[in-house]
Design a protein around this motif. Structure first.
Motif, short mmCIF file in Angstrom:
data_model
loop_
_atom_site.label_atom_id
_atom_site.label_comp_id
_atom_site.label_asym_id
_atom_site.label_seq_id
_atom_site.Cartn_x
_atom_site.Cartn_y
_atom_site.Cartn_z
N LYS A 1 -4.23 -11.40 13.04
CA LYS A 1 -3.65 -12.72 13.31
C LYS A 1 -4.08 -13.76 12.27
N THR A 2 -5.38 -13.99 12.15
CA THR A 2 -5.87 -15.03 11.24
C THR A 2 -6.97 -14.51 10.33
N GLU A 3 -6.97 -13.21 10.06
CA GLU A 3 -7.99 -12.63 9.18
C GLU A 3 -7.37 -12.38 7.81
N SER A 4 -7.80 -13.13 6.80
CA SER A 4 -7.24 -13.02 5.46
C SER A 4 -7.95 -11.93 4.67
N ALA A 5 -7.42 -11.64 3.49
CA ALA A 5 -7.98 -10.58 2.66
C ALA A 5 -9.42 -10.89 2.22
N PRO A 6 -9.76 -12.11 1.78
CA PRO A 6 -11.16 -12.39 1.44
C PRO A 6 -12.11 -12.19 2.62
N LEU A 7 -11.65 -12.50 3.84
CA LEU A 7 -12.49 -12.27 5.01
C LEU A 7 -12.70 -10.78 5.25
N VAL A 8 -11.68 -9.99 5.01
CA VAL A 8 -11.82 -8.53 5.14
C VAL A 8 -12.82 -8.00 4.13
N ILE A 9 -12.77 -8.52 2.92
CA ILE A 9 -13.73 -8.10 1.89
C ILE A 9 -15.15 -8.39 2.33
N MET A 10 -15.40 -9.59 2.85
CA MET A 10 -16.74 -9.95 3.31
C MET A 10 -17.19 -9.06 4.46
N ALA B 1 -10.39 -5.95 -3.08
CA ALA B 1 -10.59 -6.95 -4.13
C ALA B 1 -9.75 -6.64 -5.36
N LEU B 2 -9.56 -5.36 -5.66
CA LEU B 2 -8.79 -4.98 -6.85
C LEU B 2 -7.34 -5.43 -6.73
N VAL B 3 -6.77 -5.34 -5.55
CA VAL B 3 -5.39 -5.78 -5.36
C VAL B 3 -5.28 -7.28 -5.62
N LEU B 4 -6.22 -8.06 -5.11
CA LEU B 4 -6.21 -9.50 -5.36
C LEU B 4 -6.43 -9.80 -6.84
N LEU B 5 -7.27 -9.01 -7.49
CA LEU B 5 -7.52 -9.22 -8.91
C LEU B 5 -6.27 -8.94 -9.74
#
Length: 282
Positions: free
Chosen positions: A230-239, A254-258
């Motif tokens: 619902k409100t969990e973004s990709a940076p939050l998943v990385i953390m 992180a590679l996909v975001l990079l």
């Protein structure tokens, strides 16, 4: 003879402005490599050890796909809003004089100086159901995707304004005046005269705001609520994966975001190259 001596002296002066080009270039390249190139390359190297199947397995998890979808959609929505209102703000600051103009112009840089975590806590408090602004709204903002978009608008707002502003300042007004003399209305002048000149700058600001919002963590973590799917973004998943010592999953996400950031940077440079080429042809 005299002109050749002047040219040789000018070349000597240009060379002596910054002495030690080899040393300064080497230090600059080392600085860039240690802080940017080597750390980023390690993400590619570490992820490559997983193999293509392992990488796809990590980034195709339902939780990760939902986080990607949330990050890209909220970043796109916030960047589009900043594109419109950031360009409008830059226009007002450049073309009009009014009381408090310098104060507003200075406040635009506040998101750059303000710690993102402070911004996130402030927004979460203001837009909570019992907050000063949240209690006046008929819908919930904090701990929803709407709250994430508001946080991303805040941190991305200065990009469009600061890139479009100098272009408007250096823009000559003869074209607008000629358009008005020929009978064009304000909208026609804006669309056919002004917008083509600021289009590249506005796109660059939009792309930078989108890239920044895509990896934003501090301002989002407090207002998002961090609810999976619902409100969990990709940076939050990385953390979360780093806290669980899941380094394979964290580096894959992180590679996909990079890669997305690299593509955005390429589009920015390509648009600037096209703009310069078009200007040179004219």
């Amino acid at each position: 003879m005299f002109q050749s001596q002047l040219k040789s002296r000018a070349k000597m002066k240009r060379r002596q402005i910054i002495p030690g080009f080899g040393l300064t270039f080497g230090l600059s390249l080392s600085y860039l490599s240690l802080l940017v190139l080597i750390p980023l390359s390690m993400i590619f190297i570490y992820t490559s050890q997983l193999g293509w199947d392992g990488f796809l397995k990590q980034i195709s998890q339902p939780l990760v796909l939902a986080a990607y979808r949330l990050s890209f959609t909220t970043a796109l929505a916030a960047s589009l809003i900043n594109l419109v209102f950031g360009t409008l703000t830059a226009w007002v600051l450049v073309r009009y004089s009014f009381p408090g103009r310098k104060l507003i112009d200075g406040l635009l840089d506040l998101p750059f100086a303000l710690p993102t975590s402070v911004a996130g806590i402030t927004l979460a408090t203001l837009y909570a159901t019992n907050g000063w602004i949240g209690r006046l709204l008929p819908f919930k903002v904090s701990y929803t995707q709407t709250g994430i978009v508001i946080a991303l608008i805040l941190i991305g707002m200065p990009f469009v304004v600061r890139i479009v502003e100098p272009v408007l300042q250096n823009m000559e007004k003869e074209g607008e005046e000629a358009s008005a003399v020929l009978g064009a209305n304000r909208w026609q002048t804006l669309i056919h005269i002004v917008f083509p000149k600021i289009r590249a700058a506005a796109f660059s600001g939009f792309a930078l705001a989108f890239s920044w919002a895509l990896g934003e963590y501090g301002s989002v973590v407090f207002i998002a609520g961090n609810m999976p799917f619902k409100t969990e973004s990709a940076p939050l998943v990385i953390m979360q994966k780093l806290e669980a010592f899941d380094y394979d999953g964290a580096t894959s996400v992180a590679l996909v975001l990079l890669i997305a950031s690299f593509l955005i940077l390429f589009l920015i440079n390509f648009s600037q190259w096209l703009s310069k080429r078009k200007f040179a042809d004219q």
